[in-house]
Motif scaffolding. Sequence first.
Motif, PDB file in Angstrom:
ATOM      1  N   LEU A  93       0.820  -1.214   0.000  1.00 14.14           N
ATOM      2  CA  LEU A  93       0.000   0.000   0.000  1.00 14.14           C
ATOM      3  C   LEU A  93       0.854   1.264   0.000  1.00 14.14           C
ATOM      4  O   LEU A  93       0.424   2.318  -0.487  1.00 14.14           O
ATOM      5  N   LEU A  94       2.061   1.167   0.548  1.00 16.75           N
ATOM      6  CA  LEU A  94       2.942   2.340   0.565  1.00 16.75           C
ATOM      7  C   LEU A  94       3.339   2.781  -0.840  1.00 16.75           C
ATOM      8  O   LEU A  94       3.660   3.950  -1.065  1.00 16.75           O
ATOM      9  N   LEU A  95       3.310   1.838  -1.787  1.00 19.98           N
ATOM     10  CA  LEU A  95       3.690   2.177  -3.156  1.00 19.98           C
ATOM     11  C   LEU A  95       2.648   3.060  -3.840  1.00 19.98           C
ATOM     12  O   LEU A  95       2.903   3.599  -4.920  1.00 19.98           O
ATOM     13  N   TRP A  96       1.463   3.182  -3.237  1.00 18.68           N
ATOM     14  CA  TRP A  96       0.454   4.086  -3.795  1.00 18.68           C
ATOM     15  C   TRP A  96       0.759   5.557  -3.489  1.00 18.68           C
ATOM     16  O   TRP A  96       0.252   6.454  -4.169  1.00 18.68           O
ATOM     17  N   LEU A  97       1.559   5.800  -2.460  1.00 16.85           N
ATOM     18  CA  LEU A  97       1.736   7.171  -1.974  1.00 16.85           C
ATOM     19  C   LEU A  97       2.265   8.146  -3.027  1.00 16.85           C
ATOM     20  O   LEU A  97       1.774   9.272  -3.115  1.00 16.85           O
ATOM     21  N   PRO A  98       3.287   7.784  -3.848  1.00 14.75           N
ATOM     22  CA  PRO A  98       3.759   8.761  -4.843  1.00 14.75           C
ATOM     23  C   PRO A  98       2.691   9.196  -5.838  1.00 14.75           C
ATOM     24  O   PRO A  98       2.791  10.286  -6.415  1.00 14.75           O
ATOM     25  N   LEU A  99       1.653   8.346  -6.056  1.00  8.56           N
ATOM     26  CA  LEU A  99       0.590   8.709  -6.989  1.00  8.56           C
ATOM     27  C   LEU A  99      -0.550   9.439  -6.285  1.00  8.56           C
ATOM     28  O   LEU A  99      -1.042  10.461  -6.778  1.00  8.56           O
ATOM     29  N   LEU A 100      -0.977   8.942  -5.139  1.00 10.21           N
ATOM     30  CA  LEU A 100      -2.130   9.512  -4.454  1.00 10.21           C
ATOM     31  C   LEU A 100      -1.768  10.692  -3.554  1.00 10.21           C
ATOM     32  O   LEU A 100      -2.633  11.511  -3.220  1.00 10.21           O
ATOM     33  N   TRP A 101      -0.519  10.777  -3.151  1.00  3.95           N
ATOM     34  CA  TRP A 101      -0.082  11.870  -2.278  1.00  3.95           C
ATOM     35  C   TRP A 101       1.300  12.345  -2.731  1.00  3.95           C
ATOM     36  O   TRP A 101       2.262  12.235  -2.009  1.00  3.95           O
TER      37      TRP A 101
END
Length: 802
Positions: free
Chosen positions: A512-520
């Motif tokens: 789930l941490l890999l979503w951070l550059p896209l979502l935040w």
Amino acid sequence: MQCASPPASNPHVGRAGIAAAFVGGAVVALWLPFVIPAWACVAIGVAALAIGATSCVMHVRACLPWIVLAAVSTSGFALAGWHAADALGARLPASLEGQDLRIRGRVVDLPDRDARRVQFLLRVDDDASQVGALRGRVLRIAWYDGGGAQPRPVAAGSHWEFDARLRAPRGLRNPGWFDSERHALANRLTAAGYVRNASSAREVAAPKGLQAWRADMADRIDHAIDAPISRFIRALALGDTRGLSDDDWATLRATGLTHLIAISGFHVGLVAGFFALAVSLVWRFVPALAHRVPRPIAMALAAVAGAVLYTAVAGFALPTVRTTLMIAVVAAVRCTRRAHSSFDALSLAVIAMVLVAPLSLLGAGFWLSVCGVAWLLWCLPNGDGGVLRSFASAQAVATVGLLPLTVALFGQASLAGPVANLVAIPWWSLVVVPLALLGTGMEAMHVGLGEWPWRAAAFAFDATWPAFEALGESRFAFAWLPEARWFALPMAAFAAFWCLLPRGVPGKPLALLLWLPLLWPSRDLPPHGAFRIDVLDVGQGLSALVRTASHAILFDMGPASHDGYDAGERAVVPALRALGVRALDVAIISHADSDHAGGWHAVRRALPIRDSHAPDGSPTPVASRCIAGRTWQRDGVRFRYLHPTEHFPYLGNDAGCVLRIEGAHGSALLTGDIGEVVERTLVRRDPAALRADVVLIPHHGSEGSSDPAFIRATGARVALVATGAGNRFGHPRSEVVARWCAAGARVLETAAGGALRVDVGSDGPKTAARRETHARLWDAAPRSGHGAGLCYRRNDGPGPEE
């Protein structure tokens, strides 16, 4: 919901690997920042095929799979590069821009009418009487009213001859802005223009053909339903979205239903399935037919026939053609009567689509449809669990799997989409669309037969639409997300893949941490004491965003025109959202002219604004007035108005707000449209206040601005000018640019560089132009090596824009 385990490693090159290599090579070619010459693409393609064939003949076992993949990837690269070079080479030559050309051709789509103009696509006749560069090409033409008179009715399928003034496709380049130049390349548009000398225009031939039939059918739908809801039935039955308003599209985007409202790949597949089902029933009732044609083959052929028919009804729109081609490939695989996996069929379809139309890779529809099917094939390999559970699982897979793509492509995520689709997909697809299509088919057989199915479809659609409107207006319906870095999409896609693996696979919380550059994503805001200026590309007008560590100021909002173009809605608001601006601390309307204040209403509707300023006497509705001496300070940066003074009469341009920005490492001056008289007044009143590292050149670089004394007083190192490409005013004037260059300033222009960014920090002013930092092969700006800079111009001659 459980997805299949990752496939075991295979030493052989499968169809999926070949498809991925082919598409990957094509993507690289289309996203290069420069165009590869057509002859080089042909040479590369021939060499790749020769190497691959030689390797297969020589049976190079050890490295054959890698050689084949490399050859296939290079072939995709060469094919896409050749198509791109060919399409760009077909653009209108610069020598023909600005001339009145006599054109004859056929209207090849449904004209789009509004209060003051009609727009349509025209395919120029391919004969010796037409200009060589235009023969057989597609143009986008606008026919404006003249003196209040409406343009003559232009019908779909009609043949016209008229004078037109054209220019090569060109659009604005901003963060978050729809790239019209990429769209023009994907659709192979040669030029855009407008009708001149309307009195000399003549209709050569009456409407005929498929487009004329679609226009007639659209009129029949309106007549049968006689209610505003008919616009949706036209869209579902014919792919005619001309009647949908901006509010309609906003609701569809907020609820994630855009893919359902116009004829799309989903609808083509639905019709193909109905045709296959109908043939299956016939074969079951008449078993003797199976002796001549096996039932699976008959179903496959019927599916293709239904897809082709529906694609014709939609006017052979690109998404429908792409889906029809996919269905045809799958049907061909089925007709071979050999065992093939679903992934093999999808891979062959993808290869076929790219072979036929490699430029379709530039559109979002290709990626959403292919990736959506791939996710479903992988995660839903069987139908166990019942219809409702399977449908809910499919919706969950599509939501998680396609979220990275939708965020990267559109900058938003629909939070209400999963809920809305649970209702809309079965209801619209199984009730509304079949009724709309039934009405169209019955109406085609006899006038009047289609009325009751169309009315029933309208009733069924209207039963759900108000609820979707209410859902779309909710503040929780969707979220706008800032523009992310290039690596955010592959990281999020891998995270989605990992999250959809079967239960028991470790590491899902960490994925789930890999979503951070896209979502935040990081917004990289200036540090304390520094500031940033983004001059947006809004055409012939002005809009500039000033950012500090926690403060956002918008200086002007771009133009709006009577023909419906609103830069605030189409350029400024999307750019602000892409830059991560959720609210404006101050909105400044320097003066009320439409090229500066036209987008104010759109910006005010879209974003919370804490305070707004305009000159005293300006008709623009704001909270307070800008007046010389008014100051405020945020994050170590001081803002101060230098003009207008108290009791200064409102005189339009010369009463405009002039804002000085002073940080710890430099200063800037935003000037609006003031002229030489006000410039000289400012020099006499307080020359020290004019000293600035960055200056927004007054009045777009007109000849009545940029007084030499004013230029000397600023001592600017960077001068920015906001203009529209090829504008009729000749801005910026070459003599004005020459004066700024002679004073030592580097002059940058939005018309050449797109949105301009200046960071004023500890290293001094650092500049960047959008067309240079995000260069694309379809950029229309001349690549002279100077980019957005104008100081290479000769002082004794006009600039290239004039």
